[in-house]
Design a protein around this motif. Structure first.
Motif, short mmCIF file in Angstrom:
data_model
loop_
_atom_site.label_atom_id
_atom_site.label_comp_id
_atom_site.label_asym_id
_atom_site.label_seq_id
_atom_site.Cartn_x
_atom_site.Cartn_y
_atom_site.Cartn_z
N UNK A 159 -19.37 -14.91 1.42
CA UNK A 159 -19.69 -14.62 2.82
C UNK A 159 -18.42 -14.39 3.62
N UNK A 160 -17.44 -15.22 3.40
CA UNK A 160 -16.17 -15.09 4.11
C UNK A 160 -15.49 -13.77 3.76
N UNK A 161 -15.42 -13.47 2.49
CA UNK A 161 -14.75 -12.24 2.04
C UNK A 161 -15.45 -11.00 2.61
N UNK A 162 -16.78 -11.02 2.61
CA UNK A 162 -17.53 -9.87 3.09
C UNK A 162 -17.25 -9.59 4.56
N UNK B 58 -8.67 -14.30 9.89
CA UNK B 58 -8.54 -15.51 9.07
C UNK B 58 -9.90 -15.91 8.49
N UNK B 59 -9.88 -16.27 7.21
CA UNK B 59 -11.09 -16.74 6.55
C UNK B 59 -10.82 -18.03 5.79
N UNK B 60 -11.79 -18.96 5.83
CA UNK B 60 -11.60 -20.27 5.21
C UNK B 60 -12.88 -20.70 4.48
N UNK B 61 -12.69 -21.47 3.45
CA UNK B 61 -13.81 -22.16 2.81
C UNK B 61 -13.74 -23.66 3.06
N UNK B 62 -12.70 -24.10 3.75
CA UNK B 62 -12.51 -25.51 4.08
C UNK B 62 -12.36 -25.65 5.59
N UNK B 63 -13.25 -26.39 6.21
CA UNK B 63 -13.27 -26.54 7.67
C UNK B 63 -11.96 -27.15 8.18
N UNK C 273 -11.47 -16.34 13.41
CA UNK C 273 -11.53 -17.03 12.11
C UNK C 273 -12.98 -17.33 11.77
N UNK C 274 -13.29 -17.29 10.48
CA UNK C 274 -14.61 -17.64 9.99
C UNK C 274 -14.48 -18.63 8.84
N UNK C 275 -15.49 -19.49 8.71
CA UNK C 275 -15.44 -20.52 7.67
C UNK C 275 -16.82 -20.71 7.07
N UNK C 276 -16.89 -20.71 5.76
CA UNK C 276 -18.12 -20.98 5.03
C UNK C 276 -17.75 -21.51 3.66
N UNK C 277 -18.59 -22.40 3.13
CA UNK C 277 -18.36 -22.88 1.77
C UNK C 277 -18.68 -21.80 0.74
N UNK C 278 -19.36 -20.75 1.19
CA UNK C 278 -19.67 -19.62 0.31
C UNK C 278 -18.58 -18.57 0.47
N UNK C 279 -17.67 -18.51 -0.47
CA UNK C 279 -16.50 -17.63 -0.35
C UNK C 279 -16.90 -16.17 -0.20
N UNK D 194 -17.76 -21.96 12.12
CA UNK D 194 -18.09 -22.55 10.83
C UNK D 194 -19.60 -22.45 10.63
N UNK D 195 -20.00 -21.93 9.46
CA UNK D 195 -21.41 -21.73 9.15
C UNK D 195 -21.79 -20.28 9.33
N UNK D 196 -22.13 -19.61 8.23
CA UNK D 196 -22.46 -18.18 8.28
C UNK D 196 -23.85 -17.91 7.68
N UNK D 197 -24.76 -18.88 7.88
CA UNK D 197 -26.14 -18.66 7.47
C UNK D 197 -26.81 -17.68 8.40
N UNK D 198 -28.13 -17.70 8.44
CA UNK D 198 -28.86 -16.69 9.22
C UNK D 198 -28.48 -16.72 10.70
N UNK D 199 -28.53 -17.90 11.33
CA UNK D 199 -28.17 -17.99 12.74
C UNK D 199 -26.66 -17.90 12.92
N UNK D 200 -25.89 -18.52 12.02
CA UNK D 200 -24.44 -18.46 12.13
C UNK D 200 -23.92 -17.04 12.08
#
Length: 350
Positions: A41-44, A53-58, A33-39, A9-15
């Motif tokens: 980022x997940x899609x990419x 698996x990709x999620x926008x909800x933890x 699986x990856x999770x970010x509130x920024x859809x 969870x978290x796909x910012x610079x360090x994530x």
């Protein structure tokens, strides 16, 4: 050998750097699986890396029964709740520092970890996995500098990163200079000096960027710490370093001194030109500690496979946060802060 399936969870610079390590560079590991509130980022990453698996909800990711472990690289203010939820769902957990932004949060995390002793829990104090810092530790244990009496730590972020920091801080994600930046140095001090803090005095100001003062924070700050074994720590942190990312540590002993990172060299290349002989500097924490970020997660995966706990414990996260918070309190009040721990390790200061 079984592969450990991870959800991050978290796909910012360090994530994103952690995600890339998990996906491509660590044996016996699968980024599942990856999770970010920024859809976007997940899609990419799902599209480019083939993540199942990709999620926008933890909370939705925690329902994935295929996962073995959760990797938390979200903003600091979310760590405590996300750690608790992941442990309750039965996952092993790796979390970036800090455990939380408030003392009651870190105590909650400690209690949650202790309720789940069979699950691996690890805090991301990556400098303990840096080869130079490990080598210095070995030299200390060999008695090369005698008994350590003082540690001096400098931690400076590049000035060109100030805009990114301001966006981060305005969203209340930082926790302040000492909790956000100095916590790695505070953890190193505890590790090298083998003692907890006794008292703290911290000062600082906003010099080039007065808008940081509006956040009740310091652009550049310093803390003087007395430890319970009568050793000393000097910690300086800042967000306005003209030459790049500068992390330097010195341990002074009764028979000698060790220094790590005195010149923050980018690599072994020297550039000769009209400016003379130039050694370029590291430009950020990911570049400087690239190997350490990889090594710490390799250790996490091995702990899961070997059914053991890492050397970095939840108490390391708790005590370093307590000390960071004491520095923050001293800076804000201008007072000397006495750091104490109750028998249950729930720390207080006054």
């Amino acid at each position: 050998m079984k592969k450990v399936k991870i959800g991050i969870v978290g796909l910012g610079r360090l994530g994103r750097q952690h995600a890339e390590n998990l996906a491509f560079r660590i044996r016996n590991c699968e980024l599942h699986a990856i999770c970010s509130v920024v859809k976007e980022e997940v899609d990419e990453l799902q599209r480019e890396w083939g993540i199942p698996h990709g999620y926008t909800n933890y909370n939705d990711m925690l329902e994935n029964k295929e996962l073995d472990a959760i990797f938390i690289a979200s903003p600091s203010g979310f760590h405590c709740e996300q750690i608790e939820k992941a442990l309750e769902k039965g996952f092993h957990v790796f979390t970036e520092k800090p455990l939380g932004l408030h003392l009651n949060e870190v105590v909650r995390v400690k209690e949650a970890v202790e309720k789940h002793p069979d699950q691996v829990f690890m805090v991301g104090f990556m400098r303990r996995y840096d080869k130079s810092y490990q080598y210095a530790k070995q030299k200390m244990e060999q008695g090369v500098i005698g008994e350590p009496v003082l540690i001096r730590c400098y931690g400076f972020d590049p000035a060109k990163a100030i805009d990114g920091f301001m966006n981060f801080a305005k969203n209340n994600y930082s926790g302040g200079l000492f909790l956000d930046m100095s916590i790695h140095d505070l953890d190193l001090a505890r590790w090298y000096l083998q003692s907890e803090a006794d008292s703290v005095w911290a000062i600082g100001g906003a010099y080039a960027y007065p808008e940081i003062a509006e956040l009740n924070d310091a652009e550049t700050g310093a803390a003087l710490v007395k430890f319970k074994n009568n050793t000393m720590g000097i910690f300086v942190a800042g967000r306005n370093c003209a030459h790049g990312y500068h992390i330097e540590t010195e341990i002074v002993g009764t028979k000698g001194t060790l220094r790590i990172g005195t010149v923050p060299e980018k690599n072994m290349v020297t550039v000769f030109g009209d400016q003379g002989a130039v050694k370029e500097c590291s430009e950020g924490f990911i570049e400087r500690f690239e190997q350490a970020y990889l090594s710490e997660v390799e250790e996490f995966i091995q702990c899961i496979l070997e059914n053991r706990q890492p050397h970095v414990t939840v108490d390391d996260g708790v005590q370093s946060t307590i000390l960071g918070y004491a520095c923050k309190e001293s800076f804000e009040t201008g007072q000397l802060i006495k750091v104490q721990s109750h028998p249950a390790n729930e720390a207080v200061y006054k």
